[in-house]
Enzyme design. Structure first.
Site, PDB file in Angstrom:
ATOM      1  N   GLU A   1       0.827  -1.206   0.000  1.00  0.00           N
ATOM      2  CA  GLU A   1       0.000   0.000   0.000  1.00  0.00           C
ATOM      3  C   GLU A   1       0.863   1.259   0.000  1.00  0.00           C
ATOM      4  O   GLU A   1       0.586   2.215  -0.731  1.00  0.00           O
ATOM      5  CB  GLU A   1      -0.920   0.008   1.224  1.00  0.00           C
ATOM      6  CG  GLU A   1      -2.116  -0.916   1.122  1.00  0.00           C
ATOM      7  CD  GLU A   1      -3.132  -0.658   2.228  1.00  0.00           C
ATOM      8  OE1 GLU A   1      -3.270   0.519   2.632  1.00  0.00           O
ATOM      9  OE2 GLU A   1      -3.781  -1.619   2.665  1.00  0.00           O
TER      10      GLU A   1
ATOM     11  N   SER B   1       4.705 -20.302  -1.768  1.00  0.00           N
ATOM     12  CA  SER B   1       4.639 -21.747  -1.562  1.00  0.00           C
ATOM     13  C   SER B   1       3.992 -22.397  -2.766  1.00  0.00           C
ATOM     14  O   SER B   1       3.369 -21.730  -3.602  1.00  0.00           O
ATOM     15  CB  SER B   1       3.808 -22.119  -0.311  1.00  0.00           C
ATOM     16  OG  SER B   1       4.298 -21.473   0.828  1.00  0.00           O
TER      17      SER B   1
ATOM     18  N   ASP C   1      -5.908  -9.881   1.541  1.00  0.00           N
ATOM     19  CA  ASP C   1      -5.645  -8.496   1.938  1.00  0.00           C
ATOM     20  C   ASP C   1      -6.159  -8.310   3.364  1.00  0.00           C
ATOM     21  O   ASP C   1      -7.298  -7.920   3.595  1.00  0.00           O
ATOM     22  CB  ASP C   1      -6.337  -7.525   0.988  1.00  0.00           C
ATOM     23  CG  ASP C   1      -5.931  -6.080   1.251  1.00  0.00           C
ATOM     24  OD1 ASP C   1      -5.152  -5.849   2.195  1.00  0.00           O
ATOM     25  OD2 ASP C   1      -6.409  -5.181   0.531  1.00  0.00           O
TER      26      ASP C   1
ATOM     27  N   ASP D   1      -4.769  -2.894   6.307  1.00  0.00           N
ATOM     28  CA  ASP D   1      -5.068  -1.609   5.692  1.00  0.00           C
ATOM     29  C   ASP D   1      -4.327  -0.516   6.451  1.00  0.00           C
ATOM     30  O   ASP D   1      -4.314  -0.506   7.693  1.00  0.00           O
ATOM     31  CB  ASP D   1      -6.567  -1.307   5.724  1.00  0.00           C
ATOM     32  CG  ASP D   1      -7.300  -1.817   4.493  1.00  0.00           C
ATOM     33  OD1 ASP D   1      -6.617  -2.285   3.560  1.00  0.00           O
ATOM     34  OD2 ASP D   1      -8.542  -1.767   4.466  1.00  0.00           O
TER      35      ASP D   1
END
Length: 825
Positions: A195, A264, A336, A339
């Site tokens: 971000e 992975s 996600d 934030d």
């Protein structure tokens, strides 16, 4: 003169003798902490005797009359082999490294204190179920039994490092194990960094449309237009901050750049796609390399049956492995789950920040960092409704934080009711795929893709809490947003049913290489940042290339070194360079370029350690990336030190005008992409010539692509580093299934292999005892032990050791049997 020579010889002889004595004394002291595996010991905390059988690879097989005794034995075994590693990891998550390492780690400690992960782990102890609490208590007792033994018998302080660093060892507690899971979440997180980088790129680029090039979405559906970052803060002046120490560069730091935020491979086959008629599973989690390796192999004989696989010392759970009826593997989901919020300070009272309901006081506390050989530092920790306030130096937050504001972060790992440990404990006892899926409901963080195989079915489920965001979120989580707007704030967590799930696919094959798994619109999208857009293509081809698979075909896929990226990108960037122009005289740069292009034209994309072409290709891609972005991004270009194949493809296909990157802004001429490609190849060849010479045919990729299993604290000590670091020539690369992520950057060794599969496992449920696994170094963390690196060459060569639950096989050629018996009170 003769007398002087005689005395000089005597002095020299005395120095040699003293040096030998010093070496012998040092060896004696260090070797005192070498574990003895064949012994009987009475300890407190047990109800009945238990056995720890060490097989010939030093994998402990723990047998007890009840589960708590088994977890006691695992704690004892972990502490025998990895005590220093466990204590260092605990100090890391507590923010107490500076008590041992001094001022070097103050920045790491201060940042971790702001997250307050250890206190959240202590709060989470009460959230575990009774069975998990009992297991955590027994495990802690096992660790502490080993610590007591070390203190009573003067066993060299438990680890060689303890002689070099005064690091008192406190007793292990259940909260410590929960905290280490939160520490893993730190190491696997990449969205905060992403971000901030997105916002910095938005501020740096003259043309906002170019953001879609340099930070492209994974191929798939598009995204609604986002605002320019500067437009969120009208009139604000963003200043380029003075360079701060990079927390990601210290081997002791758990903070990783997004390029190393976990990766992975895991893939499974149903009985219909298995030659032997049983399910198949392969898993190789990717983390940063170190010596000892983060992974530790173990087998636990629980009342529900035996389980065997990979553990992380300090965490009493088989994180990837199998039982007699179920296999499980993990890959980073790239959910996600973070934030960044920009919080506005009250200009009249900077102890307050703006909320949707007006000004509100920060929640504050003080924390003192004790520093070896220096005065302590007192921190004021601040929390908002969104999360903890972070320092501006963390991932360069100061560059995207306007004056009069601070940055905070929301993160699923910041939970004081974290039941991830209970979920992981339950998984080891699950007997079916559906039971495992139901237990994953309790899993919070770090989010993973859990691949499961049962006796007759296969499944993949994203596990971990998914934040609920408003569809009106101004940045959709791709860059920092204003923390006082209600539409930007999290609205709790999504229901468990929202997590993507794939059960019994019709094709009989499923897998994940950190690729995009779902294509859902925001806010159900899961993520805009994915860890792979390349390996998945090669994996799909290998899976579809056979009607049925075997254990060996899964091993072959796990060790595959063919780069889909090289095969697809080279024809693009070299389209106007191959076989064009006149033959150049020998000894000229043009002739060297011709030789390189001819070699690459005949290359199949295999990143084999013995070939020269992978090094030429990697150096070309690195130079090309630098040529394309340096003039546009300036210092920010250092954040993009790994070539992005999607970006390069956009540029050379001129997607939405992306070829604009090829023109050098500072030059009067109009450079084409072919010009930049040719200049980048010349740059690469000059670098190769300076480093390795002009004989291209004699180059070896493995000379540059050395796996760096370095000791975190002793790896840079002169002379000692030759004993504690494990270096290996390796195949693979950034985008191969046998992943060997390169260091990147501008240093002398940009192609060192620093991140990859520290654990590999392949499980065949048609014949479970034929299952195999391996770790990258050895079971012991003691550099004088033969088990410090005894598995390293097997790992490098792509070999494995058996994964059997047969007790007789464990006892055959075992390196010792430890019997722990209860001590009479």
């Amino acid at each position: 003169m003769a007398v002087m020579i005689k005395w000089l010889l005597r002095v020299a002889g005395a120095v040699v003798v003293l040096a030998l004595v010093a070496v012998l004394v040092a060896y004696m002291l260090l070797s005192r902490s070498l574990p003895e595996y064949d012994k009987r010991l009475t300890v407190r905390g047990l109800d009945a005797p238990l056995e720890i059988v060490r097989d010939n690879a030093n994998v402990p097989h723990v047998f007890g009359t009840k589960d708590t005794d088994v977890f006691f034995g695992l704690g004892y075994a972990h502490a025998q082999d990895r005590l220093w590693q466990m204590m260092t990891m605990r100090r890391t998550v507590q923010g107490r490294l500076s008590e041992v390492f001094g001022t070097r780690t103050v920045k790491i400690d201060s940042t971790l204190r702001r997250f307050d992960l250890y206190n959240l782990a202590r709060q989470s102890v009460a959230a575990q179920d009774a069975q998990t609490l009992a297991a955590l208590k027994a495990y802690s007792d096992g660790v502490n039994a080993r610590i007591t033994e070390i203190n009573q018998d003067a066993l060299g302080r438990g680890a060689p490092e303890q002689f070099l660093f005064n690091a008192p060892i406190a007793p292990w507690q259940p909260a410590d194990s929960i905290a280490l899971i939160k520490l893993m979440a730190v190491q696997l997180s990449g969205h905060l960094d992403n971000e901030v980088t997105f916002a910095r790129a938005s501020l740096a680029l003259d043309d906002p449309a170019r953001l879609d090039d340099i930070m492209p979405l994974a191929p798939g559906s598009g995204i609604a237009a986002l605002p320019e970052y500067a437009s969120l803060f009208p009139g604000a002046e963003f200043r380029h901050a003075q360079a701060e120490p990079d927390l990601t560069g210290d081997p002791l730091s758990p903070f990783k750049r997004r390029a190393f935020a976990g990766a992975s491979n895991a893939f499974a086959a149903a009985p219909s796609r298995s030659a032997a008629g049983g399910t198949l599973l392969a898993n190789d989690p990717h983390l940063g390399f170190s010596a000892p390796n983060i992974w530790y192999l173990a087998r636990l004989e629980l009342q529900s049956g035996g389980v065997i696989g990979g553990t992380i010392p300090g965490i009493p759970v088989i994180l990837t492995g199998r039982s007699a009826r179920l296999g499980w593997g993990v890959t980073s989901s790239y959910l996600d789950d973070q934030d960044v919020f920009i919080e506005e300070l009250n200009p009249d009272n900077t102890n307050e920040y703006r909320t949707p309901d007006g000004w509100k006081s920060f929640r504050t506390s003080r924390s003192i960092i004790e520093i070896k050989d220096a005065d302590p530092v007192t921190l004021t920790l601040r929390w908002t409704d969104n999360g903890p306030v972070l320092p501006g130096s963390h991932y360069n937050l100061s560059e995207v934080t306007p004056p009069g504001h601070v940055a905070s972060v929301a993160w699923t790992a910041l939970s004081g009711e974290d039941t991830t440990m209970t979920s992981a404990m339950g998984l080891m006892r699950a007997q079916t795929v559906q039971q495992a899926i139901d237990l994953s409901r309790l899993y919070i963080a770090p989010s993973q893709n859990l691949t499961l195989v049962g006796q007759d079915t296969i499944a993949l489920r994203l596990i971990g809490a998914m934040p609920r965001r408003s569809a009106r979120h101004e940045s959709e989580g791709r860059m920092p947003s204003r923390g006082w707007l209600p539409e930007n704030r999290w609205q709790g967590m999504l229901p468990f049913a929202a997590n993507p799930e794939f059960v019994a696919p019709k094709g009989g094959i499923l897998g994940n290489t950190n690729n995009k798994v779902v294509d859902r619109p925001f806010p159900m999208h899961v993520s805009y940042l994915w860890g792979d857009t390349q390996r998945v293509h090669r994996w799909r081809r290998l899976m579809q290339g056979r009607a049925v698979h075997t254990r060996d075909s899964f091993i072959e896929a796990q060790l595959d070194t063919v780069s889909f990226t090289a095969r697809s990108i080279l024809p693009l960037i070299g389209a106007d360079l191959w076989f064009t122009g006149e033959a150049a005289p020998e000894g000229t740069p043009e002739r060297l370029r011709e030789r390189a292009l001819t070699m690459l034209a005949d290359w199949n994309g295999e990143m084999n350690e013995h070939l020269p072409e992978p090094l030429i290709y990697a150096a070309w891609m690195r130079a090309l990336m630098d040529r394309l972005i340096r003039d546009d991004l300036g210092p920010l270009s250092r954040e993009f030190d790994h070539p992005d194949p999607v970006f390069i493809e956009r540029v050379f296909r001129d997607v939405d005008g992306a070829s604009a990157w090829c023109d050098v802004k500072q030059s009067a001429a109009q450079e084409t992409c072919s010009d930049v490609s040719r200049m980048a190849l010349d740059d690469a060849l000059i670098w190769i010539e300076e480093r390795y010479g002009t004989s291209l045919e004699s180059l070896r990729w493995g000379d540059a692509h050395q796996a760096t299993h370095d000791h975190q604290v002793l790896g840079e000590v002169p002379l000692l580093r030759y004993f504690v670091n494990i270096r290996q020539s390796t195949s693979g690369g950034d985008n191969t299934l046998l992943r060997g992520r390169t260091r990147g950057g501008e240093g002398p060794d940009p192609f060192q292999n620093v991140h990859g599969a520290g654990f590999r496992g392949v499980y065949d449920f048609a014949d479970p005892d034929s299952s195999v696994f391996i770790i990258a170094t050895g079971q012991s963390g003691h550099f004088l032990s033969r088990h410090y690196d005894d598995l390293a060459q097997l790992w490098r060569r792509g070999e494995y050791i058996p994964m059997s639950l047969d007790p007789d096989l464990a006892r055959a050629a075992s390196v010792g049997v430890t019997v722990l018996a209860p001590r009479a009170e």
